[in-house]
Design a protein around this motif. Structure first.
Motif, PDB file in Angstrom:
ATOM      1  N   ARG A  17       0.798  -1.210   0.000  1.00 20.38           N
ATOM      2  CA  ARG A  17       0.000   0.000   0.000  1.00 20.38           C
ATOM      3  C   ARG A  17       0.839   1.272   0.000  1.00 20.38           C
ATOM      4  O   ARG A  17       0.363   2.312  -0.387  1.00 20.38           O
ATOM      5  N   GLY A  18       2.039   1.202   0.504  1.00 17.00           N
ATOM      6  CA  GLY A  18       2.870   2.405   0.512  1.00 17.00           C
ATOM      7  C   GLY A  18       3.397   2.771   1.887  1.00 17.00           C
ATOM      8  O   GLY A  18       4.398   3.452   2.004  1.00 17.00           O
ATOM      9  N   THR A  19       2.693   2.341   2.930  1.00 21.26           N
ATOM     10  CA  THR A  19       3.196   2.531   4.288  1.00 21.26           C
ATOM     11  C   THR A  19       3.109   1.204   5.025  1.00 21.26           C
ATOM     12  O   THR A  19       2.242   0.374   4.735  1.00 21.26           O
ATOM     13  N   ARG A  20       3.994   1.037   5.971  1.00 23.47           N
ATOM     14  CA  ARG A  20       4.009  -0.214   6.728  1.00 23.47           C
ATOM     15  C   ARG A  20       2.702  -0.418   7.490  1.00 23.47           C
ATOM     16  O   ARG A  20       2.182  -1.525   7.583  1.00 23.47           O
ATOM     17  N   GLU A  21       2.170   0.670   8.036  1.00 20.97           N
ATOM     18  CA  GLU A  21       0.929   0.600   8.796  1.00 20.97           C
ATOM     19  C   GLU A  21      -0.229   0.124   7.925  1.00 20.97           C
ATOM     20  O   GLU A  21      -1.017  -0.736   8.325  1.00 20.97           O
ATOM     21  N   ALA A  22      -0.341   0.691   6.738  1.00 18.68           N
ATOM     22  CA  ALA A  22      -1.414   0.294   5.822  1.00 18.68           C
ATOM     23  C   ALA A  22      -1.207  -1.135   5.335  1.00 18.68           C
ATOM     24  O   ALA A  22      -2.178  -1.900   5.213  1.00 18.68           O
ATOM     25  N   ASP A  23       0.046  -1.518   5.092  1.00 18.00           N
ATOM     26  CA  ASP A  23       0.332  -2.895   4.684  1.00 18.00           C
ATOM     27  C   ASP A  23      -0.125  -3.876   5.761  1.00 18.00           C
ATOM     28  O   ASP A  23      -0.732  -4.904   5.460  1.00 18.00           O
ATOM     29  N   MET A  24       0.157  -3.543   7.023  1.00 12.73           N
ATOM     30  CA  MET A  24      -0.226  -4.416   8.131  1.00 12.73           C
ATOM     31  C   MET A  24      -1.741  -4.490   8.285  1.00 12.73           C
ATOM     32  O   MET A  24      -2.305  -5.567   8.458  1.00 12.73           O
ATOM     33  N   LEU A  25      -2.396  -3.347   8.209  1.00 14.45           N
ATOM     34  CA  LEU A  25      -3.840  -3.302   8.415  1.00 14.45           C
ATOM     35  C   LEU A  25      -4.578  -3.967   7.254  1.00 14.45           C
ATOM     36  O   LEU A  25      -5.340  -4.917   7.461  1.00 14.45           O
ATOM     37  N   ILE A  26      -4.344  -3.511   6.062  1.00 15.75           N
ATOM     38  CA  ILE A  26      -5.093  -3.993   4.904  1.00 15.75           C
ATOM     39  C   ILE A  26      -4.623  -5.391   4.493  1.00 15.75           C
ATOM     40  O   ILE A  26      -5.438  -6.266   4.206  1.00 15.75           O
ATOM     41  N   GLY A  27      -3.314  -5.605   4.503  1.00 14.55           N
ATOM     42  CA  GLY A  27      -2.795  -6.927   4.177  1.00 14.55           C
ATOM     43  C   GLY A  27      -3.183  -7.967   5.212  1.00 14.55           C
ATOM     44  O   GLY A  27      -3.547  -9.095   4.870  1.00 14.55           O
ATOM     45  N   GLY A  28      -3.125  -7.581   6.478  1.00  9.35           N
ATOM     46  CA  GLY A  28      -3.535  -8.497   7.541  1.00  9.35           C
ATOM     47  C   GLY A  28      -5.006  -8.856   7.442  1.00  9.35           C
ATOM     48  O   GLY A  28      -5.397 -10.010   7.667  1.00  9.35           O
ATOM     49  N   PHE A  29      -5.824  -7.879   7.104  1.00  8.84           N
ATOM     50  CA  PHE A  29      -7.253  -8.123   6.924  1.00  8.84           C
ATOM     51  C   PHE A  29      -7.473  -9.109   5.779  1.00  8.84           C
ATOM     52  O   PHE A  29      -8.238 -10.064   5.914  1.00  8.84           O
ATOM     53  N   PHE A  30      -6.797  -8.892   4.666  1.00  5.51           N
ATOM     54  CA  PHE A  30      -6.913  -9.810   3.534  1.00  5.51           C
ATOM     55  C   PHE A  30      -6.530 -11.225   3.943  1.00  5.51           C
ATOM     56  O   PHE A  30      -7.256 -12.174   3.678  1.00  5.51           O
ATOM     57  N   ASP A  31      -5.372 -11.372   4.591  1.00  9.35           N
ATOM     58  CA  ASP A  31      -4.888 -12.697   4.975  1.00  9.35           C
ATOM     59  C   ASP A  31      -5.871 -13.418   5.895  1.00  9.35           C
ATOM     60  O   ASP A  31      -6.081 -14.619   5.763  1.00  9.35           O
ATOM     61  N   ALA A  32      -6.480 -12.685   6.802  1.00 10.03           N
ATOM     62  CA  ALA A  32      -7.385 -13.286   7.779  1.00 10.03           C
ATOM     63  C   ALA A  32      -8.737 -13.668   7.199  1.00 10.03           C
ATOM     64  O   ALA A  32      -9.368 -14.604   7.682  1.00 10.03           O
ATOM     65  N   HIS A  33      -9.183 -12.974   6.158  1.00 16.92           N
ATOM     66  CA  HIS A  33     -10.568 -13.138   5.721  1.00 16.92           C
ATOM     67  C   HIS A  33     -10.786 -13.623   4.295  1.00 16.92           C
ATOM     68  O   HIS A  33     -11.882 -14.086   3.968  1.00 16.92           O
ATOM     69  N   ASN A  34      -9.804 -13.549   3.428  1.00 13.24           N
ATOM     70  CA  ASN A  34     -10.059 -13.813   2.004  1.00 13.24           C
ATOM     71  C   ASN A  34     -10.564 -15.216   1.712  1.00 13.24           C
ATOM     72  O   ASN A  34     -11.312 -15.414   0.768  1.00 13.24           O
ATOM     73  N   ALA A  35     -10.167 -16.197   2.496  1.00  6.93           N
ATOM     74  CA  ALA A  35     -10.562 -17.582   2.211  1.00  6.93           C
ATOM     75  C   ALA A  35     -12.072 -17.791   2.286  1.00  6.93           C
ATOM     76  O   ALA A  35     -12.610 -18.672   1.619  1.00  6.93           O
ATOM     77  N   SER A  36     -12.748 -16.964   3.050  1.00  9.42           N
ATOM     78  CA  SER A  36     -14.196 -17.136   3.216  1.00  9.42           C
ATOM     79  C   SER A  36     -15.020 -16.224   2.310  1.00  9.42           C
ATOM     80  O   SER A  36     -16.248 -16.287   2.335  1.00  9.42           O
ATOM     81  N   TRP A  37     -14.373 -15.384   1.516  1.00  7.72           N
ATOM     82  CA  TRP A  37     -15.103 -14.425   0.700  1.00  7.72           C
ATOM     83  C   TRP A  37     -15.769 -15.052  -0.513  1.00  7.72           C
ATOM     84  O   TRP A  37     -15.204 -15.895  -1.199  1.00  7.72           O
ATOM     85  N   SER A  38     -16.968 -14.562  -0.800  1.00  9.64           N
ATOM     86  CA  SER A  38     -17.671 -14.913  -2.028  1.00  9.64           C
ATOM     87  C   SER A  38     -17.115 -14.068  -3.174  1.00  9.64           C
ATOM     88  O   SER A  38     -16.298 -13.160  -2.950  1.00  9.64           O
TER      89      SER A  38
END
Length: 88
Positions: A17-38
């Protein structure tokens, strides 16, 4: 686009994303939830990635309200912040 290719693209965009904070927040969210997404939820996340990082982070921590098009279960899960790994 094939599902595996789409997921790889979304993962890369979520973690770069461009900042470490955004990478952690948005990337972490993706990693935690993407497997269940429609398919629709993947499309919503893809649209979310088009938004500014400062806006996404503000929605996550509750300092700003998400636009109506994003309101719902995905933003509710984003607000939990339980998906962010921290050093202990």
């Amino acid at each position: 686009m094939l599902p595996d290719e789409e997921l790889k693209r979304l993962r890369w965009r979520a973690h770069h994303r461009g900042t470490r904070e955004a990478d952690m927040l948005i990337g972490g969210f993706f990693d935690a939830h993407n497997a269940s997404w429609s398919t629709d939820e993947r499309a919503l996340f893809s649209a979310l990635l088009e938004e500014q990082d400062v806006d996404i982070m503000a929605w996550a921590i509750g300092t700003a309200e998400a636009p109506q098009r994003f309101a719902g279960p995905m933003i509710d899960a984003l607000k939990l912040l339980d998906y962010i790994r921290s050093a202990r």
